[in-house]
Design an enzyme around this catalytic site. Structure first.
Site, mmCIF file in Angstrom:
data_model
loop_
_atom_site.group_PDB
_atom_site.id
_atom_site.type_symbol
_atom_site.label_atom_id
_atom_site.label_comp_id
_atom_site.label_asym_id
_atom_site.label_seq_id
_atom_site.Cartn_x
_atom_site.Cartn_y
_atom_site.Cartn_z
ATOM 1 N N ASP A 276 0.213 11.241 -0.030
ATOM 2 C CA ASP A 276 -0.829 12.246 0.112
ATOM 3 C C ASP A 276 -2.159 11.599 0.483
ATOM 4 O O ASP A 276 -2.271 10.377 0.588
ATOM 5 C CB ASP A 276 -0.960 13.056 -1.178
ATOM 6 C CG ASP A 276 -1.483 12.228 -2.349
ATOM 7 O OD1 ASP A 276 -1.311 10.990 -2.346
ATOM 8 O OD2 ASP A 276 -2.068 12.819 -3.271
ATOM 9 N N TRP B 230 0.852 -1.191 0.000
ATOM 10 C CA TRP B 230 0.000 0.000 0.000
ATOM 11 C C TRP B 230 0.883 1.234 0.000
ATOM 12 O O TRP B 230 2.095 1.143 0.200
ATOM 13 C CB TRP B 230 -0.921 -0.001 1.233
ATOM 14 C CG TRP B 230 -2.172 0.805 1.027
ATOM 15 C CD1 TRP B 230 -2.489 2.023 1.572
ATOM 16 C CD2 TRP B 230 -3.275 0.447 0.196
ATOM 17 N NE1 TRP B 230 -3.720 2.439 1.131
ATOM 18 C CE2 TRP B 230 -4.226 1.487 0.280
ATOM 19 C CE3 TRP B 230 -3.553 -0.653 -0.622
ATOM 20 C CZ2 TRP B 230 -5.432 1.466 -0.428
ATOM 21 C CZ3 TRP B 230 -4.760 -0.675 -1.318
ATOM 22 C CH2 TRP B 230 -5.681 0.368 -1.215
ATOM 23 N N GLU C 66 -18.704 7.216 -3.911
ATOM 24 C CA GLU C 66 -17.475 7.998 -3.899
ATOM 25 C C GLU C 66 -17.471 9.016 -5.032
ATOM 26 O O GLU C 66 -17.098 10.180 -4.850
ATOM 27 C CB GLU C 66 -16.276 7.058 -4.044
ATOM 28 C CG GLU C 66 -14.925 7.754 -4.014
ATOM 29 C CD GLU C 66 -13.787 6.760 -4.155
ATOM 30 O OE1 GLU C 66 -13.009 6.624 -3.194
ATOM 31 O OE2 GLU C 66 -13.682 6.112 -5.220
ATOM 32 N N GLU D 293 -3.323 8.810 -1.550
ATOM 33 C CA GLU D 293 -2.529 7.581 -1.423
ATOM 34 C C GLU D 293 -1.738 7.254 -2.689
ATOM 35 O O GLU D 293 -1.439 6.101 -2.956
ATOM 36 C CB GLU D 293 -3.427 6.390 -1.063
ATOM 37 C CG GLU D 293 -4.328 6.655 0.124
ATOM 38 C CD GLU D 293 -5.107 5.438 0.566
ATOM 39 O OE1 GLU D 293 -4.892 4.993 1.700
ATOM 40 O OE2 GLU D 293 -5.932 4.937 -0.219
ATOM 41 N N GLU D 294 -1.363 8.279 -3.440
ATOM 42 C CA GLU D 294 -0.718 8.039 -4.724
ATOM 43 C C GLU D 294 0.689 8.617 -4.837
ATOM 44 O O GLU D 294 1.530 8.051 -5.538
ATOM 45 C CB GLU D 294 -1.585 8.641 -5.847
ATOM 46 C CG GLU D 294 -2.938 7.966 -5.977
ATOM 47 C CD GLU D 294 -3.864 8.680 -6.936
ATOM 48 O OE1 GLU D 294 -4.829 8.055 -7.394
ATOM 49 O OE2 GLU D 294 -3.628 9.870 -7.229
#
Length: 574
Positions: free
Chosen positions: A193, A137, A421, A196-197
């Site tokens: 960030d 992750w 989302e 999550e990238e």
């Protein structure tokens, strides 16, 4: 003729407001119910979640969001705690106490980021049965501990006011202190960030870390934990100094990440404005308050970035509300508008209106002029007092503008009121995870702001940026200076430029941990780094493409940093 035109505008505004009123009236109980349904153990859609655990979404495939994220959970419980402490919903205390217990357990779970004492607090997500998530992750994510501390500090302050300081000191403070100590010691390290990238430095993370340490210092003082106050204040000042480096003056917007090779136009910045809103700070630009000239300029640039890329925005006037997403280069799930980012735009505008009304005026500066000219093409810089025709014209138009973003989400909310989302950029149908808890929370906080609800002050009023910054993290005593590295480098799509060098702040020649530069002003790649003052430092740029690393040619570059202030180094790739 002008009277008729003004009357028509008033009619349109009235119809829009009525439509938004109707949507808020119907959606509020649905959003509140949807949010609580995703909290264990009794939520109707959170089966298997331990007490106090927030599931991101009940979706288990394409994508699987049946996990608990520290960031999402903390933002959700910040809303819940604010509802409880304000007296708006006194039935929520059981959920809050369950959350406290769950987070105390989560802090102690060994995980791929480490243990509680070796970096594990930066682990972004866990299984809903309170076990570690061990797959690969984007980790660490350093915003979670700060957001959790902020949520719990709000609860602690209420408990103290109601005579329960002992429980705060014995139960809450040890949890909060772990998070604050983590922030104080790791804020100057790279982080993924909030999307999550990208692993670099993130505006949102820096800002919420700054807030948490300010609040933490105040709480520590209130309960007599004075040994922690000095370090928290020192690192908060360092963070405030670093926060200024994200501002792009030539573009008039916040470069939300220092790495990643994107434009930097990102909902990250708008979410920062609303989640660090302090009504006592007015329109302060140092902390990028919602009505500050920088935050308003940034908002226009951010919103405009989505006007031409989504089919659902086709044909909408250039000064009207549109659907917005995470960032214009987004490709996740096809790169769509998000409910929470579109609500965030509305919330920032509502927050701004609250402050202007409270202070009795609004300021138009050179920085914010383009924003205000969306609503009055002939507006000039200056201060416009409440009660003046110009103030009335602007605030009425901005209220309609804000309502427009709520109306966009209303248009694409399914008949049952469930918020996913995202919604499709082409036809507006819900996309990605269903019943996203953060979507529901974002709706509720935006609706609250429209109704004039404000959060408690966290100490942003009157802050000033230090003339020079102390070295961080962890309370070191040496001074630092902000050094901006610019390098002219042409690249192919997917190739990025990084920086590394001979000091810790430049990753000690590690290509794996090198600092990513921003391509916001391509072909100039840039990054600003706090470096030790009066120090000779060697460095080089590297290229990364498809897993391959290419160093520029010898010899090493070298600078000697000044004793104070800032410094810019302009280079060309070799």
């Amino acid at each position: 003729m002008r009277v008729a035109f003004v009357s028509l505008l008033g009619l349109i505004s009235s119809v829009l407001a009525q439509n938004v009123d109707s949507y808020i009236s119907s959606e509020t109980p649905i959003a509140k119910s949807g949010l609580l349904a995703n909290i264990g153990p009794d939520g109707s859609k959170s089966q298997g979640a331990k007490p106090g655990v927030v599931i991101a979404s009940p979706s288990t495939s394409n994508p699987n969001y049946l996990y608990t994220w520290t960031r999402d959970s903390s933002l959700v419980f910040k809303y819940i705690i604010d509802q409880f402490t304000s007296g708006a919903d006194t039935s929520l205390r059981g959920h809050i106490d369950n959350f406290v217990s769950a987070e105390k357990i989560i802090q102690q779970i060994p995980n791929p980021s480490g243990t509680v004492s070796t970096g594990g607090l930066g682990e972004p997500k866990f299984n809903i049965d309170l076990t570690a998530f061990t797959d690969s992750w984007g980790r660490p994510q350093r915003d979670g501990p700060a957001l959790r501390a902020t949520a719990l500090i709000g609860y602690a302050n209420w408990l103290i006011k109601n005579g329960n300081t002992t429980w705060v000191t014995s139960t809450l403070w040890p949890i909060i202190k772990l998070d604050l100590d983590y922030v104080a010691s790791s804020w100057n390290q790279t982080t993924f960030d909030l999307w999550e990238e990208i692993s670099s430095s993130s505006f949102f993370t820096t800002a919420v870390q700054h807030r948490s340490l300010r609040e933490g210092a105040a709480l520590a003082t209130a309960i007599g934990q004075t040994s922690d106050v000095s370090n928290y204040n020192t690192q908060a000042a360092n963070l405030l100094c670093f926060l200024q480096s994200y501002w792009n003056p030539s573009g008039g917007y916040i470069t939300s990440n220092t790495g990643g090779g994107r434009s930097g136009k990102d909902a990250n910045s708008v979410l920062t404005s609303i989640h660090t809103f302090d009504p006592a700070a007015g329109c302060d630009s140092v902390t990028f308050q919602p009505c500050s000239d920088k935050a308003l300029s940034n908002l226009k640039v951010y919103v405009d970035a989505f006007r031409s890329i989504y089919s659902v925005n086709s044909g909408i006037a250039s000064n009207a509300a549109v659907a917005t997403g995470r960032y214009p280069e987004d490709s996740y799930m096809g790169g769509n508008p998000w409910y929470l980012t579109t609500f965030a735009v509305a919330e920032q505008l509502y927050d701004a209106l609250i402050v202007w009304d409270s202070q009795g005026s609004l300021d138009v500066t050179d920085t914010s002029l383009a924003f205000f000219r969306q609503f009055s093409s002939s507006i000039a810089t200056g201060t416009y007092a409440k009660g003046s025709s110009t103030y009335s014209t602007l605030t009425t138009a901005i209220k309609n503008f804000a309502d427009g973003f709520v109306a966009v989400n209303a248009k694409y909310t399914p008949s049952g009121g469930g918020l996913a989302e995202q919604f499709s950029r082409s036809n507006g149908l819900p996309v990605s995870a269903v019943d996203l808890t953060w979507s529901y929370a974002s709706a509720l906080t935006a609706f609250g702001a429209r109704n004039g609800v404000t959060p408690a002050s966290w100490g942003a009023a009157g802050l000033t940026v230090p003339a020079s910054c102390q070295r961080g993290p962890g309370g070191g005593n040496g001074n630092t200076v902000a050094v901006t590295f610019n390098v002219q480098a042409t690249t192919v799509f997917g190739e990025n430029i990084f920086l590394t060098g001979s000091v810790d702040e430049l990753a000690n020649w590690s290509p794996d941990n090198a600092i990513a530069l921003s391509a916001a002003n391509y072909p100039t790649w840039s990054v600003t780094v706090n470096l030790p003052a009066s120090t000779s430092i060697q460095y080089k740029y590297i290229r990364k493409f498809n897993g391959q690393v290419t160093w520029e040619s010898d010899p090493n570059r070298q600078i000697t940093t000044p004793s104070s202030g800032s410094f810019t180094e302009n280079d060309t790739w070799r």
